[in-house]
Design an enzyme around this catalytic site. Structure first.
Site, PDB file in Angstrom:
ATOM      1  N   ILE A  45       0.843  -1.197   0.000  1.00 26.76           N
ATOM      2  CA  ILE A  45       0.000   0.000   0.000  1.00 26.76           C
ATOM      3  C   ILE A  45       0.879   1.248   0.000  1.00 26.76           C
ATOM      4  O   ILE A  45       0.424   2.336   0.327  1.00 26.76           O
ATOM      5  CB  ILE A  45      -0.966   0.007   1.200  1.00 26.76           C
ATOM      6  CG1 ILE A  45      -0.220  -0.004   2.538  1.00 26.76           C
ATOM      7  CG2 ILE A  45      -1.877  -1.211   1.141  1.00 26.76           C
ATOM      8  CD1 ILE A  45      -1.135   0.165   3.735  1.00 26.76           C
ATOM      9  N   GLN A  47       3.909   1.190   1.635  1.00 28.88           N
ATOM     10  CA  GLN A  47       4.875   1.040   2.724  1.00 28.88           C
ATOM     11  C   GLN A  47       6.139   0.333   2.255  1.00 28.88           C
ATOM     12  O   GLN A  47       7.197   0.504   2.836  1.00 28.88           O
ATOM     13  CB  GLN A  47       4.219   0.302   3.903  1.00 28.88           C
ATOM     14  CG  GLN A  47       4.280  -1.218   3.874  1.00 28.88           C
ATOM     15  CD  GLN A  47       3.285  -1.844   2.912  1.00 28.88           C
ATOM     16  OE1 GLN A  47       2.876  -1.258   1.932  1.00 28.88           O
ATOM     17  NE2 GLN A  47       2.897  -3.062   3.192  1.00 28.88           N
ATOM     18  N   ARG A  88       1.624  -5.425  10.519  1.00 29.85           N
ATOM     19  CA  ARG A  88       1.915  -6.849  10.627  1.00 29.85           C
ATOM     20  C   ARG A  88       2.770  -7.421   9.500  1.00 29.85           C
ATOM     21  O   ARG A  88       3.317  -8.509   9.636  1.00 29.85           O
ATOM     22  CB  ARG A  88       0.601  -7.635  10.702  1.00 29.85           C
ATOM     23  CG  ARG A  88      -0.259  -7.555   9.433  1.00 29.85           C
ATOM     24  CD  ARG A  88      -1.586  -8.296   9.607  1.00 29.85           C
ATOM     25  NE  ARG A  88      -1.437  -9.729   9.714  1.00 29.85           N
ATOM     26  CZ  ARG A  88      -1.170 -10.547   8.699  1.00 29.85           C
ATOM     27  NH1 ARG A  88      -1.041 -10.059   7.481  1.00 29.85           N
ATOM     28  NH2 ARG A  88      -1.055 -11.839   8.880  1.00 29.85           N
ATOM     29  N   THR A  90       5.744  -6.697   7.740  1.00 28.54           N
ATOM     30  CA  THR A  90       7.173  -6.951   7.904  1.00 28.54           C
ATOM     31  C   THR A  90       7.376  -8.104   8.879  1.00 28.54           C
ATOM     32  O   THR A  90       8.196  -8.988   8.660  1.00 28.54           O
ATOM     33  CB  THR A  90       7.897  -5.689   8.423  1.00 28.54           C
ATOM     34  OG1 THR A  90       7.774  -4.674   7.433  1.00 28.54           O
ATOM     35  CG2 THR A  90       9.364  -5.961   8.697  1.00 28.54           C
ATOM     36  N   LYS A 286      10.768  -5.277  13.969  1.00 24.60           N
ATOM     37  CA  LYS A 286       9.411  -5.038  14.463  1.00 24.60           C
ATOM     38  C   LYS A 286       8.694  -4.297  13.335  1.00 24.60           C
ATOM     39  O   LYS A 286       9.256  -4.136  12.257  1.00 24.60           O
ATOM     40  CB  LYS A 286       9.464  -4.184  15.735  1.00 24.60           C
ATOM     41  CG  LYS A 286      10.304  -4.804  16.847  1.00 24.60           C
ATOM     42  CD  LYS A 286      10.434  -3.872  18.041  1.00 24.60           C
ATOM     43  CE  LYS A 286      11.249  -4.532  19.164  1.00 24.60           C
ATOM     44  NZ  LYS A 286      11.428  -3.613  20.321  1.00 24.60           N
ATOM     45  N   GLY A 289       4.635   0.807  10.816  1.00 27.67           N
ATOM     46  CA  GLY A 289       3.783   1.560   9.889  1.00 27.67           C
ATOM     47  C   GLY A 289       2.799   2.463  10.585  1.00 27.67           C
ATOM     48  O   GLY A 289       2.592   3.603  10.174  1.00 27.67           O
ATOM     49  N   GLU A 290       2.190   1.973  11.627  1.00 37.41           N
ATOM     50  CA  GLU A 290       1.116   2.751  12.250  1.00 37.41           C
ATOM     51  C   GLU A 290       1.593   3.690  13.342  1.00 37.41           C
ATOM     52  O   GLU A 290       1.076   4.792  13.481  1.00 37.41           O
ATOM     53  CB  GLU A 290       0.098   1.789  12.848  1.00 37.41           C
ATOM     54  CG  GLU A 290      -0.616   0.966  11.815  1.00 37.41           C
ATOM     55  CD  GLU A 290      -1.517  -0.038  12.499  1.00 37.41           C
ATOM     56  OE1 GLU A 290      -2.677   0.296  12.699  1.00 37.41           O
ATOM     57  OE2 GLU A 290      -1.050  -1.128  12.850  1.00 37.41           O
TER      58      GLU A 290
END
Lengths: 332, 282, 454, 158
Positions: A45, A47, A88, A90, A286, A289-290
Site C-alpha cells: 500500500i 509502505q 503486521r 514486515t 518489528k 507503519g502505524e
C-alpha cells in the site's frame, strides 16, 4: 504575539492483530537459473513490503536482491495473508517469507550436497554460491544447483512458509491475554510557534525517535516515520471530518476543505532509528507503519501548552480552539 | 438535448457578440478552474461555451496613471510581471497565496472576480488598491469600482451579456505601504477563512486614503471604510491601530461555514488588521 | 552474522514502475465494454423504507442493470455480519447505499439514479454516543446501541486494584479528552472493477488492503443457492461452470498494489456491488467513488471520548490509572470492536502501572460506519495519555522528560493484560530523541536503562 | 461533438470531445494514458497534473477544448531515447514515491519547477509542489528527490 514552546510524547505499538490468529503464508520458488520468485498474499500500500520481503528472501538464499521477484497480485496465485494492516506485514509475512526461503534453501543444500558429496550441514549459501563451510573454494553457483535440481534430479525447488501466532482470547473479566507479537517504542519532540492573536500554530520542528527492532531497509523506515509524522501534524492542527462533532454539519466534501498537510505545512522532519531487536521478529525486526502517526499530536499539544499555557483536550488544535482556550485562560 | 456549442473568441468584441446572441445560455471559459469544478460536480452543464484564452485579453500594460491588466491574464503572469511588482506589489503578493502553481498557471484574474466568491483572494487586493473594472458588452462599456462590482455570494453586477475586459489599478502613489495576510486551513492549496489586504499611502508619516479590504467575512469582499477613516491624516499608533482593528471587525458580517465560525472570523479580522497595521507602522 | 541485503538501502522494488507512471491501479485497468456504476444513497440519516421504485431507471436506454437489496443473496457482511450491501428497510446513516445502477456511461448512470423513487419514513437519528447510550435513545441497531463484549457492554481490563492504588497516591489527576473523527484521505479513492468471464470465473480488481479477508466476506455475500431467483438469472451469464456455491477459486481477486490505504481499504466498499452487477448484467462493471463520496460515506477513524483518572505519588510514579473510553462506531460494527479491544489492551500506555482499570465502549450512532485507521485505537489513547502525563508533570512541578523516564516500562515488567514485555527500549529511545533534538538531559536520566528500574 | 487536435508526448492526436469533457478524460478514457490519476476531480489534489505547453496544469479541471493545438506532456513523455529523466531517476533513488499514486503528478510538477528554476532552494521546491498532495511520504523524500535531480542536472550541464 508569537510564542514558542516545546513538547514531547512517548508511545508504544504492537505488531500483528491484537488477539492473534492472523496468519500469512509464503512460497519461494527457485527458478532453474537460480533466481527466485516470492509469492505472498499481502498488499503493497506504499509502505514497501515488496522491497522488504525481497530483501529478506535474498538474504536467506544468499543471492542478489535483483534476483528476487515478488508476486502478490491475485488470489489465484498468491497464498493466504490476512492483509496489510496492524503493522503486521514486515513481521508476520516476514517470518513466513524467511521460513519459505529457508525451506527452498534447504532443498538447494540437499541437492548441492549430493553434487559435492557432502552433507547439507557442511554447506552454506552466500554470495550466489553454495560452498563448503570449511573449504570455501569448493562451491557451486546457485544457478548451477537449481538447474541440476530441476533437470537432473527432477525436483521442484519450492519453499513453503507459514506464520501464525495463536489466537489470544482475552479473559472476559480481567482482559488477560497476550495481544502482542512484539512491542516497538517511540518518542517525539515538537517545537511550535503560537500566534496568540489568531490562534495559529506552526510546527517548527518535529523530531522522532523510533525503535524498529531492525531496519530491514532504513529508507523505508524513514519513509514511514516522515509519512506518519506528517499525518500526525495534520491530525494535530488542521484535519476535521466532523467540524461540529457529534453533528454532521459542514462536513468537508473535497480535499481543499479536508485539509491534509501540503509541502508548506510540514517542516523538514528529523528522525533517529534505534534498533532493539525483537526476540522473535524476522532478523529482529518489528513493525512501525502505524505507530508513527501517534506521537506527533500529543507532542504538539504539549508544546502549545509550553508556549502559551493552555491545554487542549480536544483535537485538532485549530486556531479557533487555541484562541478560545486563550480567552478562557484570560489572555495570551 | 439542446445542441451544445463551443466558440473560440478571437477578440473581446466577438465574445460580446456571442454573449448577446446566446444570452444567459452562454458561459465564458478562461482557465476553467471554477467552471470545470462545477461541470464535474454536475452543478452546471453549459450549452454554449465561449473560450477567452485566445481573445487578446492576456496583457499587462502601463497606461499613464494606471496599470491595466487584461481579464484573461493568468495569475502566474501577473505575479511574475515586473510592472506589477513595481506598481502594485500588493497584488503580486496576494496572488502568490492563491491556491497553488498549477491553478495559478491557468486561473485568471477576471475569472476569479466574475465567480463572485466572498473569498476571492484577488478581490481583496484590488479593493485595497482602489481598482476598477472595465466591463464590456455589445451595447458598450462601463467602468465600475471593484467595491461596486460584488453584490452577494456568487453574484456581481455583471449582466449575462457582459464580460470583464480589464482591471484598472491606480499606480502606487508616493510612499504607499501595504500588507497582506490570509488565513486558511493550511498554508497552500486552500481557500481563505479570512484575508486582509491593506494599502496605506503615507504622507509625511500620516495615513492618507488608507484602504482596508476584508475577504471571506461578509457576503462579498468588502472595504472596512470606518476602520480606514479612523486613520485618515493620523500617524499610526498602538491605540489607533487597536481602534481601527476593532472597527474592521465590526465592519465584517461573517457566517459559520465549513471553513470557520463567525466568532473566529471576527476575531481573526481584528487580529490581522492589528498585525498588518503594526507591520506598516514599523 | 553480517548481512548483505537486509539493512541496506536497496532501491525500492516497485520504484521504477512508480516513477514511469506504469504502476497500474484499479482505475487504470481498462476492459472494453465496461459499464459505469453509480449508487442511489439514502437522503436521510435514519428511516424506514416504505417503497422503492427503480422501474423508470431500469427502463432507461443505456441502463444495463439495477440492483437493490433483493438482488443480494446474503445481505449482511463484516466480521460480525451486520452491514447490508444495499439497505432493505432500515436506513442507518445518510448516504447509505439503497440501490445501484450499471449503465453505458456516467451521464446515463446518474440520470438513472435520479429516476429512482424512494418513499421513506424519516426517523429521529442519534449522532452523539453519549445520547445513544441512554436507555430511551433511538435505536441505531435492533440489538441495542452498545456493542456487547461477551456479557458486558464494554471491554474490561483489570490489573491490580485501582481503588487501592488511588488511596496510595499523593495526587489524583482526572481529565476528559476527545479525539476527533479523521479521514484517511488516501489519494486513490475507493474503486472496483468486476469482470465476469465465460469460463464461469469472476475477476475482481480491488483496492483492498486485505485480499483474503475480503474474499471470504465476498463469498459470503455472493453465496448462491440453487433455488434462489438471482442465481437462475446469473448462472447462464457466467457460464456453465458457475457452481451455485461460490468458493475461493470462483473469484480471482486481483490487487496487491494500492494507492494509499491507512486502513481505508480494510473494509469492502465497492467490490460487492460491482460483483453483483457484473453477475446480473454479464458485463464488466466499474465503480469509482467520487472524492465527495469517499469523504462523506467511506469508513473513517471514529471519534473517541476518553476519561482518564490517574493516581500519582510525589516521586512521579503513576500508581493507578482508570480509563473509560467511548468509541463512536457509526452505524455498523465493521472493525470497530477490534479497534476498541486494541485500545483497551494498551491504553494504559508505555508505562508500568500496577493498578489499571479500563472500560472500552463501542457505541453505534447514525453516522457512516467508522472502522480502522492507521494506529487503530492506540492513536487516540496515545493522544490522551501523553497529554495527561504532561498535565501530571505540570501539577507535580516535574520535568516532562523525567516523569516519562520514571514510569517507562523496564524489562520483565508486564502490561495491563498481564503479559511480560520483551525487547523494551523506551528509555533508550527517549535518550536518542534528546540527543537528536539537542536537549541536554540530566545524567540521572541519561544513565538509566530499560534493563532495570532505577 | 467537437474535434480536438493536440499533441501528446510529441504525437499528434485527434479525438472527439464535447463541452464538458476534461483533458483528464481525454487522456485516460480516449487515449488510454492512465498515468494522470482521478484523485478528486475538483483540482484539489494534483494527481492529474500534466504539462500543457510546458506549464503545470490540473487536467481534471482543464476543459479539453482549451488544449486545442497545444502540447501536452504526461510522465510517459519524460524519458528521452529510453533514458529516464533525471527527476525520475532521483525519485527512484531517493524513495520519492511510496504508493505511487501521486508520483506522476509530483514529478511533472517538479519538472515544471526545474525548467523555470534549475537551482531551487528547498523552500522554492516546497512552494512549487504545494498543490500536489501526498499522504504517504510526508514530503521529505520528495523534496530530497527534487534537490538531487537539480544537482545532477547541473552537473550534467557543466
Amino acid at each position: 504575539m508569537r510564542k514558542r514552546g516545546v513538547g514531547i510524547a512517548a508511545g508504544f505499538y504492537p505488531m500483528g492483530m491484537s488477539g492473534g490468529g492472523d496468519s500469512s503464508q509464503a512460497l519461494v520458488k527457485i527458478q532453474p537459473d537460480g533466481s527466485a520468485v516470492l509469492t505472498v498474499g499481502s498488499c503493497d500500500i506504499g509502505q514497501g513490503c515488496k522491497t522488504v520481503l525481497a530483501q529478506m528472501t535474498a538474504e536467506v538464499l544468499g543471492i542478489d536482491y535483483a534476483q528476487v521477484k515478488v508476486v502478490n497480485d491475485d488470489t489465484d496465485n498468491c497464498p493466504l495473508s490476512f492483509g496489510t494492516f496492524a503493522s503486521r506485514v514486515t513481521y508476520v509475512d516476514g517470518k513466513a517469507t524467511i521460513a519459505a526461503a529457508e525451506n527452498a534453501r534447504d532443498i538447494l543444500l540437499e541437492v548441492a550436497a549430493q553434487m559435492l558429496e557432502k552433507s547439507p550441514e557442511d554447506l552454506v549459501a552466500a554470495d550466489g554460491k553454495i560452498s563448503v563451510k570449511d573449504d570455501p573454494d569448493t562451491s557451486l553457483a546457485i544457478g548451477e544447483v537449481a538447474g541440476a535440481a530441476t533437470f537432473g534430479m527432477r525436483r521442484l525447488v519450492v519453499g513453503l512458509g507459514h506464520y501464525m501466532r495463536d489466537p489470544a482470547t482475552p479473559d472476559p473479566d480481567t482482559g488477560e491475554c497476550d495481544p502482542v507479537c512484539s512491542l516497538a517504542w517511540a518518542a517525539n519532540l515538537a517545537e511550535v510557534e503560537v500566534d496568540t492573536e489568531t490562534g495559529e500554530v506552526e510546527v517548527l520542528r518535529l523530531v522522532s525517535s523510533y525503535d524498529v527492532g531492525k531496519a530491514i531497509n532504513p529508507m523505508l523506515t524513514e519513509g514511514q516515520i516522515e509519512g506518519g509524522g506528517a499525518m500526525g501534524v495534520g491530525a494535530a492542527l488542521s484535519e476535521q471530518l466532523h467540524p461540529h462533532y457529534p453533528g454532521l454539519e459542514d462536513q468537508p466534501t473535497n480535499l481543499g476543505d479536508y485539509a491534509i498537510p501540503t509541502t508548506m505545512d510540514i517542516p523538514d522532519l528529523e528522525s533517529v532509528i534505534y534498533e532493539c531487536p525483537s526476540t522473535n521478529g524476522p532478523f529482529g525486526a518489528k513493525g512501525l507503519g502505524e505507530m508513527t502517526a501517534n506521537c506527533p499530536a500529543p507532542a504538539i499539544v504539549n508544546a502549545i501548552h509550553d508556549a502559551v499555557g493552555v491545554w487542549l483536550n480536544e483535537l485538532p488544535a485549530s486556531p479557533e480552539r487555541v484562541l478560545r482556550a486563550l480567552d478562557e485562560k484570560g489572555g495570551g | 438535448m439542446a445542441e451544445r456549442q463551443f466558440f473560440k473568441a478571437t477578440d473581446p468584441q466577438e465574445a460580446c457578440d456571442l454573449l448577446a446572441q446566446y444570452g444567459g445560455k452562454a458561459r465564458l471559459l478562461a482557465g476553467g478552474t471554477d467552471l470545470m469544478v462545477a461541470v464535474n460536480q454536475r452543478q452546471l452543464s453549459p450549452e454554449v461555451l465561449v473560450y477567452l484564452g485566445d481573445s487578446g485579453l492576456n496583457y499587462i500594460n502601463s497606461e499613464s496613471d494606471n496599470l491595466v491588466i487584461g481579464a484573461a491574464t493568468p495569475f502566474t503572469d501577473i505575479m511574475g510581471s515586473n510592472l506589477v511588482r513595481e506598481e502594485a506589489p500588493l497584488l503580486a503578493e496576494v496572488i502568490s497565496h492563491i491556491a497553488s502553481p498549477a491553478i495559478r498557471n491557468v486561473g485568471t484574474i477576471g475569472g476569479n472576480l466574475a465567480n463572485g466568491s466572498p473569498a476571492a483572494d484577488s478581490a481583496t487586493a484590488l479593493l485595497a488598491l482602489g481598482a476598477s473594472l472595465k466591463l464590456v458588452s455589445k451595447a458598450g462599456d462601463r467602468v465600475v469600482a471593484v467595491e461596486e462590482f460584488f453584490t452577494g455570494p456568487g453574484e456581481t453586477t455583471l449582466e449575462p451579456t457582459e464580460l470583464i475586459q480589464e482591471v484598472i489599478i491606480p499606480k502606487k502613489a508616493g510612499e504607499a505601504k501595504w500588507a497582506y495576510r490570509k488565513l486558511g486551513k493550511r498554508k497552500a492549496q486552500t481557500l481563505s477563512i479570512v484575508s486582509v489586504a491593506i494599502c496605506c499611502p503615507l504622507d509625511g508619516g500620516q495615513c492618507q486614503g488608507t484602504r482596508i479590504a476584508l475577504g471571506a467575512v461578509a457576503p462579498t469582499p468588502i472595504l472596512a471604510s470606518e476602520a480606514s477613516a479612523l486613520l485618515e491624516g493620523k500617524i499610526l499608533s498602538e491605540g489607533l491601530i487597536d481602534e481601527s482593528a476593532k472597527a474592521a471587525a465590526d465592519a465584517s458580517n461573517p457566517i459559520d461555514d465549513v471553513r470557520g465560525s463567525a466568532w473566529y472570523r471576527r476575531r481573526a479580522i481584528e487580529a490581522l488588521v492589528r498585525q498588518l497595521l503594526a507591520q506598516i507602522s514599523a | 552474522m553480517t548481512m548483505k541485503v537486509v539493512g541496506q538501502r536497496v532501491k525500492r522494488y516497485d520504484g521504477m514502475a512508480h516513477v514511469t507512471g506504469e504502476t497500474r491501479f484499479v482505475d487504470d485497468v481498462i476492459v472494453p465494454g465496461t459499464l459505469t456504476i453509480k449508487a442511489f444513497r439514502s437522503p436521510v440519516a435514519k428511516g424506514n423504507i416504505k417503497d422503492l421504485d427503480t422501474s423508470a431507471a431500469e427502463a432507461m436506454p443505456g441502463v444495463a442493470g439495477v440492483i437493490t437489496a433483493e438482488d443480494v443473496p446474503c445481505n449482511a457482511y463484516g466480521l460480525v455480519p451486520d452491514q447490508p450491501v444495499l439497505v432493505e428497510k432500515a436506513v442507518r446513516y445518510k448516504g447509505e447505499p439503497i440501490a445501484a445502477v450499471a449503465a453505458v456511461d456516467e451521464d446515463t448512470a446518474v440520470e438513472a439514479i435520479n429516476k429512482i423513487k424512494l418513499d421513506i419514513e424519516e426517523e429521529k437519528p442519534v449522532f452523539d454516543p453519549l445520547e445513544a447510550m441512554k436507555p430511551d435513545a433511538p435505536k441505531v441497531r435492533p440489538e441495542g446501541n452498545v456493542f456487547m463484549f461477551g456479557e458486558r457492554p464494554f471491554r474490561q481490563i483489570i490489573l491490580g486494584d485501582v481503588e487501592e492504588g488511588f488511596k496510595k497516591a499523593d495526587i489524583i489527576v482526572e481529565n476528559e479528552y476527545l479525539h476527533p473523527s479523521l479521514e484517511h484521505a488516501q489519494l486513490e479513492p475507493q474503486a472496483s472493477l468486476a469482470v465476469p468471464d465465460a469460463g464461469g470465473k469472476l475477476t475482481i480488481y480491488t483496492v483492498s488492503q486485505a485480499l483474503y479477508f475480503h474474499l471470504g466476506q465476498l463469498l459470503g455475500i455472493l453465496q448462491m443457492e440453487p433455488d434462489k431467483v438471482q442465481c437462475k438469472q446469473w448462472a447462464p451469464r457466467t457460464g456453465s461452470s458457475w457452481r451455485h456455491n461460490a468458493g475461493f477459486s470462483d473469484i480471482n481477486y486481483v490487487g496487491g498494489t494500492v494507492g494509499g490505504g491507512f486502513g481505508a481499504k480494510n473494509d469492502i466498499h465497492a467490490d460487492h456491488v460491482t460483483a453483483l452487477l457484473a453477475l446480473k448484467t454479464g458485463q464488466p462493471c466499474k465503480w469509482r467513488w467520487t472524492r465527495e463520496e469517499d469523504l462523506l460515506y467511506s469508513t473513517f477513524r471514529g471519534a473517541w471520548r476518553m476519561t482518564i483518572k490517574d493516581g500519582i505519588t510525589k516521586d512521579g510514579r503513576i500508581v493507578a490509572r482508570q480509563i473509560k473510553s467511548i468509541r463512536d462506531a457509526g452505524a455498523y460494527s465493521t472493525l470497530n470492536f477490534y479497534v476498541v479491544d486494541k485500545h483497551s489492551f494498551l491504553a494504559a500506555g508505555p508505562y508500568f502501572i500496577e493498578n489499571v482499570y479500563v472500560q472500552g465502549y463501542c457505541v453505534y450512532t447514525n453516522k457512516p460506519p467508522a472502522s480502522s485507521m492507521r494506529g487503530f485505537g492506540i492513536t487516540p489513547a496515545t493522544f490522551a495519555t501523553e497529554v495527561q502525563i504532561d498535565k501530571i508533570a505540570t501539577q507535580l512541578g516535574m520535568d516532562p522528560w523525567e516523569i516519562r523516564f520514571v514510569n517507562a516500562f523496564r524489562k520483565g515488567e508486564h502490561t495491563a493484560t498481564r503479559r511480560v514485555v520483551n525487547s523494551v527500549a523506551l528509555v533508550e529511545v527517549m535518550q536518542k530523541l534528546a540527543e537528536k533534538a539537542g536537549v541536554d538531559l540530566p545524567d540521572k536520566l541519561m544513565t538509566m536503562t530499560s534493563t532495570e528500574r532505577g | 461533438m467537437y474535434s480536438l487536435e493536440f499533441t501528446v508526448n510529441g504525437q499528434l492526436c485527434q479525438v472527439a470531445v464535447d463541452l464538458k469533457t476534461t483533458l483528464l478524460e481525454v487522456l485516460r478514457d480516449k487515449l488510454f494514458i492512465t498515468s494522470p490519476k482521478v484523485g478528486c476531480n475538483t483540482g484539489d489534489c494534483g494527481t492529474c497534473s500534466v504539462l500543457m505547453n510546458g506549464k503545470l496544469v490540473r487536467s481534471c479541471i482543464t476543459n479539453a477544448l482549451s488544449a486545442q493545438g497545444k502540447e501536452v506532456t504526461t510522465i510517459e513523455g519524460l524519458a528521452e531515447a529510453g533514458e529516464l529523466h533525471p527527476l525520475q531517476e532521483a525519485f527512484h533513488d531517493n524513495y520519492g514515491a511510496q504508493c505511487g499514486f501521486c508520483t506522476p503528478g509530483m514529478i511533472l510538477a517538479s519538472k515544471a519547477l526545474l525548467d523555470e528554476n534549475p537551482k531551487p532552494t528547498r523552500e522554492e521546491a516546497k512552494e512549487a509542489l504545494s498543490g500536489n498532495l501526498c499522504r504517504c511520504t510526508g514530503y521529505g523524500k520528495i523534496i530530497d528527490s527534487v534537490m538531487a535531480a537539480a544537482e545532477q542536472m547541473a552537473q550534467a550541464k557543466s
